[in-house]
Design an enzyme around this catalytic site. Sequence first.
Site, PDB file in Angstrom:
ATOM      1  N   LYS A 106       0.846  -1.206   0.000  1.00 47.85           N
ATOM      2  CA  LYS A 106       0.000   0.000   0.000  1.00 47.85           C
ATOM      3  C   LYS A 106       0.878   1.251   0.000  1.00 47.85           C
ATOM      4  O   LYS A 106       0.608   2.222  -0.712  1.00 47.85           O
ATOM      5  CB  LYS A 106      -0.935  -0.017   1.231  1.00 47.85           C
ATOM      6  N   GLN A 139      -4.834  -1.378   9.493  1.00 43.64           N
ATOM      7  CA  GLN A 139      -4.679  -2.702   8.886  1.00 43.64           C
ATOM      8  C   GLN A 139      -5.310  -3.770   9.787  1.00 43.64           C
ATOM      9  O   GLN A 139      -5.009  -3.841  10.977  1.00 43.64           O
ATOM     10  CB  GLN A 139      -3.180  -2.990   8.661  1.00 43.64           C
ATOM     11  N   ASP A 150     -11.158   3.015   4.124  1.00 41.70           N
ATOM     12  CA  ASP A 150     -11.603   1.626   3.954  1.00 41.70           C
ATOM     13  C   ASP A 150     -13.131   1.531   3.883  1.00 41.70           C
ATOM     14  O   ASP A 150     -13.668   0.471   3.555  1.00 41.70           O
ATOM     15  CB  ASP A 150     -11.096   0.754   5.114  1.00 41.70           C
TER      16      ASP A 150
END
Length: 301
Positions: free
Chosen positions: A54, A98, A121
């Site tokens: 990422k 994460q 997200d």
Amino acid sequence: MNSSKLIDGKAAAARVLQKVKQDVLMLKADHIQPALAVILVGEDPASQVYVRNKILRAEECGIRSIEYRLAADCPQARLLDLIAELNNDASVNGILLQLPLPGHIEETRALQAIDPGKDVDGFHSENVGGLSQGRDVLTPCTPTGCMYLLEQTLGDLSGKHAVVIGRSNIVGKPMAALLLKAHCSVTVVHSRSQDAKALCQLADIVVAAVGRPRMIDASWLKPGAVVIDVGINRIQDHDRSRLVGDVDFDAALAQVSAITPVPGGVGPMTIAFLMKNTLIAAQQQRQRALAHSQPQEAVCL
Ligand code: NDP
């Protein structure tokens, strides 16, 4: 192999990333540097690889990335303090936590602590609720990437019958909501569904997000269906380990009009849409800041 049926996720992701890069340059011309904060708690090896990828992609797009590594035994309060700090930092546009988190940290509490405007997200309940109401909010990266592939393949999805196999919060449910928003008729199939195969056989669009290697073979698919295979499963094939999807790709190919391979299908789209979401968050924050700085018009009664 009939390559005309292949939905090439790598090429599609490259197009999305190229456009993000251009738009980031435009923001930079206005002295705005989009920034993504990535928080990793613990040392899960797979998570470390995802985070590294990422950060690399962000750099390629010109997005500043800031990595925060917290110890596996870090108290929940420390994580919540960090999230609060990042929420209040105007130079940070997106916050990615994460997953999975160590067992002592409440995942929902941590995700809910993220400012919904920085929730790249799309897991905050305000964004989840907004999506189900059909509002323009930050949406989860994997299903958003699947929608891009479907729209590139089929154009207008209106009126299509889509079957989503799997109902997780990160893939199945938001996928169903996005398809509904695009005016599909949507059926969601899960482990308690009776005769999932018969439901799937009716679908113009199949999105498989189960996590069971090659569960869906050609007999599940209507001729001409478009198949998006989200599943990533590592199997032992003869003497080597390799990745396969939830769909038996070779068997399905003769039956479908288009299908994503695994790897090289949905996988690359997830990171591409993380970058896109970071850009969108930066653009929205800028618009809000501009609106705030405009002098209020006098109200005449
Ligand atoms: P989850 O394990 O959270 O969800 C799996 C879903 O599949 C559940 O809803 C479950 O039903 C359903 N299911 C299980 N068995 C069956 C069955 N026999 N028939 C019908 N439905 C069934 O997985 P995720 O959604 O997180 O991930 C799904 C797959 O996608 C995994 O392989 C994962 O690795 C991959 N993935 C890929 C990504 C990418 O970037 N390409 C990103 C995220 C995930 P129930 O709810 O009833 O238990």
